[in-house]
Design a protein around this motif. Sequence first.
Motif, mmCIF file in Angstrom:
data_model
loop_
_atom_site.group_PDB
_atom_site.id
_atom_site.type_symbol
_atom_site.label_atom_id
_atom_site.label_comp_id
_atom_site.label_asym_id
_atom_site.label_seq_id
_atom_site.Cartn_x
_atom_site.Cartn_y
_atom_site.Cartn_z
ATOM 1 N N ARG A 165 0.815 -1.247 0.035
ATOM 2 C CA ARG A 165 0.096 0.086 -0.072
ATOM 3 C C ARG A 165 0.806 1.089 -0.012
ATOM 4 N NH1 ARG A 165 -5.515 -0.129 -0.664
ATOM 5 N NH2 ARG A 165 -5.760 -1.231 1.033
ATOM 6 N N HIS A 166 1.923 1.171 0.674
ATOM 7 C CA HIS A 166 2.884 2.329 0.725
ATOM 8 C C HIS A 166 4.172 2.052 1.312
ATOM 9 C CE1 HIS A 166 3.404 6.594 0.889
ATOM 10 N NE2 HIS A 166 4.020 6.548 2.016
ATOM 11 N N GLU B 129 7.581 3.883 3.129
ATOM 12 C CA GLU B 129 8.094 5.157 3.626
ATOM 13 C C GLU B 129 9.422 4.985 4.270
ATOM 14 O OE1 GLU B 129 6.095 7.864 3.720
ATOM 15 O OE2 GLU B 129 7.766 8.934 4.586
ATOM 16 N N VAL C 43 11.934 7.261 6.296
ATOM 17 C CA VAL C 43 12.119 8.170 7.529
ATOM 18 C C VAL C 43 13.585 8.282 8.018
ATOM 19 C CG1 VAL C 43 11.096 9.191 9.524
ATOM 20 C CG2 VAL C 43 9.745 7.346 8.081
ATOM 21 N N MET D 128 14.644 4.856 8.696
ATOM 22 C CA MET D 128 13.632 3.651 9.269
ATOM 23 C C MET D 128 12.788 3.362 8.017
ATOM 24 S SD MET D 128 10.933 3.333 11.987
ATOM 25 C CE MET D 128 12.203 2.793 13.465
ATOM 26 N N VAL E 279 9.375 1.653 6.501
ATOM 27 C CA VAL E 279 8.241 1.105 7.032
ATOM 28 C C VAL E 279 7.385 0.958 5.831
ATOM 29 C CG1 VAL E 279 6.096 1.531 8.222
ATOM 30 C CG2 VAL E 279 8.241 2.874 8.945
ATOM 31 N N ILE F 287 3.751 -0.637 4.286
ATOM 32 C CA ILE F 287 2.388 -0.859 4.916
ATOM 33 C C ILE F 287 1.708 -1.724 3.843
ATOM 34 C CG2 ILE F 287 0.319 0.221 5.417
ATOM 35 C CD1 ILE F 287 2.184 2.694 6.235
ATOM 36 N N VAL G 223 1.908 -3.627 9.038
ATOM 37 C CA VAL G 223 3.085 -2.593 9.108
ATOM 38 C C VAL G 223 4.380 -3.337 9.494
ATOM 39 C CG1 VAL G 223 3.998 -0.280 9.993
ATOM 40 C CG2 VAL G 223 1.712 -0.650 9.751
ATOM 41 N N GLN H 171 8.476 -2.833 10.089
ATOM 42 C CA GLN H 171 9.562 -1.788 9.867
ATOM 43 C C GLN H 171 10.925 -2.132 10.172
ATOM 44 O OE1 GLN H 171 9.395 -0.274 13.972
ATOM 45 N NE2 GLN H 171 7.330 -1.174 14.492
ATOM 46 N N ARG H 172 11.726 -1.366 9.650
ATOM 47 C CA ARG H 172 13.240 -1.901 10.121
ATOM 48 C C ARG H 172 14.112 -0.733 9.800
ATOM 49 N NH1 ARG H 172 13.753 -7.495 8.613
ATOM 50 N NH2 ARG H 172 16.030 -7.535 8.523
ATOM 51 N N ARG I 92 11.985 7.761 -2.124
ATOM 52 C CA ARG I 92 10.659 7.253 -1.583
ATOM 53 C C ARG I 92 9.547 7.339 -2.900
ATOM 54 N NH1 ARG I 92 8.913 10.184 3.567
ATOM 55 N NH2 ARG I 92 9.629 12.000 2.023
ATOM 56 N N VAL J 35 -1.348 7.869 5.614
ATOM 57 C CA VAL J 35 -1.363 7.157 4.144
ATOM 58 C C VAL J 35 -2.816 6.770 3.827
ATOM 59 C CG1 VAL J 35 -0.470 5.132 3.042
ATOM 60 C CG2 VAL J 35 0.887 5.947 4.902
ATOM 61 N N GLN K 237 0.251 2.644 14.974
ATOM 62 C CA GLN K 237 -0.401 2.629 13.765
ATOM 63 C C GLN K 237 -1.969 2.693 14.143
ATOM 64 O OE1 GLN K 237 -0.713 -0.982 11.900
ATOM 65 N NE2 GLN K 237 1.172 -1.831 12.985
#
Lengths: 337, 337
Positions: free
Chosen positions: A134-135, A137, A139, A147, A149, A151, A157, A159-160, A177, B139, B159
Motif C-alpha cells: 500500500r505504501h 515510507e 524516514v 527507518m 516502513v 504498509i 506494518v 519496520q526496519r 521514496r 497514508v 498505527q
Amino acid sequence: MLDERKLAVLRAIVEDYVSTNEPVGSKALADKHNLGVSPATIRNDMAALEEQGYIHQPHTSAGRVPTDKGYRLFVDRLSHIKPLSAAERRAIETFLAGAVDLDEIVMRTVRLLAQLTRQVAVVQYPSLTRSTVRHVEIVPVAERRVMLVLITNTGRVEQRVIELPDPVADDRIAHLRAVLNSCLDGCGLSDVPETVAELPDRLPIEDRPVAATILSVLLETLVERHEEKIVFAGAANLAAADFSVGLRAVLEALEEQVVLMRLLGETGDLPGLTVRIGSENPYTGLRGTSIVAAGYGAGDKELARLGVLGPTRMDYPVTMGAVRAVARYVGQILAGS
Amino acid sequence: MLDERKLAVLRAIVEDYVSTNEPVGSKALADKHNLGVSPATIRNDMAALEEQGYIHQPHTSAGRVPTDKGYRLFVDRLSHIKPLSAAERRAIETFLAGAVDLDEIVMRTVRLLAQLTRQVAVVQYPSLTRSTVRHVEIVPVAERRVMLVLITNTGRVEQRVIELPDPVADDRIAHLRAVLNSCLDGCGLSDVPETVAELPDRLPIEDRPVAATILSVLLETLVERHEEKIVFAGAANLAAADFSVGLRAVLEALEEQVVLMRLLGETGDLPGLTVRIGSENPYTGLRGTSIVAAGYGAGDKELARLGVLGPTRMDYPVTMGAVRAVARYVGQILAGS
DNA sequence: TCTGGCACTCCGTGTTCCCGAGTGCCAAGT
DNA sequence: ACTTGGCACTCGGGAACACGGAGTGCCAGA
C-alpha cells in the motif's frame, strides 16, 4: 468388521470419556446411552474395538479409553462439527469488530478463541506473501540511518532500521521514496523482488549504493519476516485441564515459534480444517495433545492459520465448530477493513 | 533483639532453603555453615526468629522455612546483589545487539531474562510519554479511510486506521502531513496535545473537519496506548518450579495486562530495583510468588519497567543481579539506536 | 550464655488388607 | 449366529496401622 453398533459403542465411549475423564465401562455405557443391548454384548464389542486398536484399557479391570486411532475415527466418521449458538456468534462479531488495527485484530482473535474453547489458542499473523504494497515510507532517523516502513493492504506494518553506507540528504531520500512508491503501489509482495530488480539502474549514479542497501533490506524483510509471527493465549487453561504430565513440554512448545509454525502449518485432510491427534503430530512432548487448526484470510485466499491446542480428550465437535467460526469471522473482518 | 548471630542463622536458613527446597533443621545448619556453635544454640536462635515471625515451621518436628518477612529482611540487609559473570555479560551484549527494531529488542530482552533467571520474565514496552516525535505519516488506504503512523525516536511505531467524515483528495492529505510534521518534529509526546491544539485554525476551512478527526485519533493513541503493551516469556519455567499449587492463578495473572502493569509499575524502596515478596503484592493467587523489577530507559529517563516473577523461594541475589544487568544493557541499546 | 542429653511429636513411608468396578469366558436362550 | 446372564478373576486404590527418623523444646550443668 466394524458394524454399525460397534461404531455406536466407540462414539459413546469417546463422548463419555471426554465428559467424565474416567475410563468408561460396559455397564455405564449400557445405562446412559440406550444402545438396546446388554453390558455383556457391549463387552464383546469392546473386545473387538480393542483388538483393532481403537480403544485401550489402562489396566485389567478398568474401563476403556479411546486411543488416538479411536479419536481419529470419531472425528472422521462419527461426529459432526457443532455450530456455535447465535449468542456466541453475536459475541464474536461485536468483539472482533472493535479492533482498530491488525495487531488488535490478532490479539482479540486469539483471546476470543481461547475463551470460547477453554483451551490454548494460537494465531499466526496474516502472511505478507499474498498481500500487496500500500505504501513504502523511508524516514530519516539520523544522518546515516533511516527507518523503512512498509504498509500492506491487510493493514500490516513492517519496520526496519537501516544503516546507510554514506550520509544522504533528505531530498534524495524523498526522491527515492517517491520512485519506490510509484513502482510498488499495489504490487503483490511476491512480485516485489522482480519489480525492484532494475530500479537502481534508473537512478542517478550517486544514489545507487543507498538504493541498493535499502532495497536489500526491503527484500530481506519480505522473505525473513513473512510469516514468522505467532501469538498464543489461554495458557491458564492448560493448568485447568489435567495436564499435569507434560505441561512443561507443552509450554515449551508454545514458546517456540518454529514448532508452533509447523504444527499449524502442515495442512490436513478436511478442507480448511485440520485436526491432528496426539501421536499424529510430529513432536514428542505433545503426545497427549491435539491440534485443531484452520486457515483464514480475506476472501478466498488463505493468508494464515489459527487454531487451538488441547488435550487429546477434548470435545472435538465443539472445538472444531469454534475454530471454523472464528476463522470465518476474522476473514470477514480482514476483508472489510 | 536480633544479634549478629541470629541474622547469620536467618541468612543460612534462607540460603539452604532456596537451594534444597526443604525445611532446614538445626543440625544441617550447624554442619554446612560453620557458625561455630552447636545445634542446640541454633535451636534457641531459631525459636527467637520464629517468635518474631521471620521463620515458620510447617509442623512440629519439621525444619524451618523463611516467611515473607524473613525473605524481606534477607533481601534488605543480609544479601548483596550478585553481579553476572563476564561470560554472561558478553552473551547478553551480543544477543541484544543483533536486534533490528524495537519489537525485536523487547522480544529478545524478555527471552534473555527468562533464560538467565530460569523464571518468568516480563517486559513492558518503552513508554511513549518520554519520547519525541520523529515522524508522522498519513497514508490513504481507501477513499474515506487513512492510516496514521507515528514513529518515535525510541523506534516505536504506532498505527491506527481512521475513518474520515468525507472523502479527501490525496494532495490535501499530503499537505496536512507536511504541516503536521513541521509542527511536531522532535516534539515531546507529552507536549503534542498542546502543540496541535491550535492547528486546525491555521488550515483552510474545508480541511478542518478532516484534521480534527485525525488529530483526535492521534491524541487518543497517545493516551490510550501509551504504555499498555507488555510481553512475557518463560512460562515453561513455572512448570519446573514446584508451583503445583496456584499455577493456574499465576498463568491467569500473566495474561492480564492490567495486573502485570500494576505489579511492575508500583515502585519500591531500593533505587531502581523493586522486590515484592509473596503477600506483599496486592493479588491473591500470587501469594507464593515474588517479583523483582527494575526500570530501564535510554539515558537516565526511566522509560518502562521489566522484571521477573518466580516463587518466593527464589535466589534473590542472583535474580536481582540479572534483572539489574539486563535493564542496564537494554538501556544502552535503546540509547544507542 | 552455651552445650549435651533426653523425651516427645509428628511426617512420611511401607505394609497389609479389603472392597468394588470391571473384565473374560462359558453355557444357555432366542 | 448373536445375545444374555452368571461367575470367577484381576487389579487399583483407599483405609488402617506400625515404625523409623528428623527435628524440636526443655533442663541441668559447664
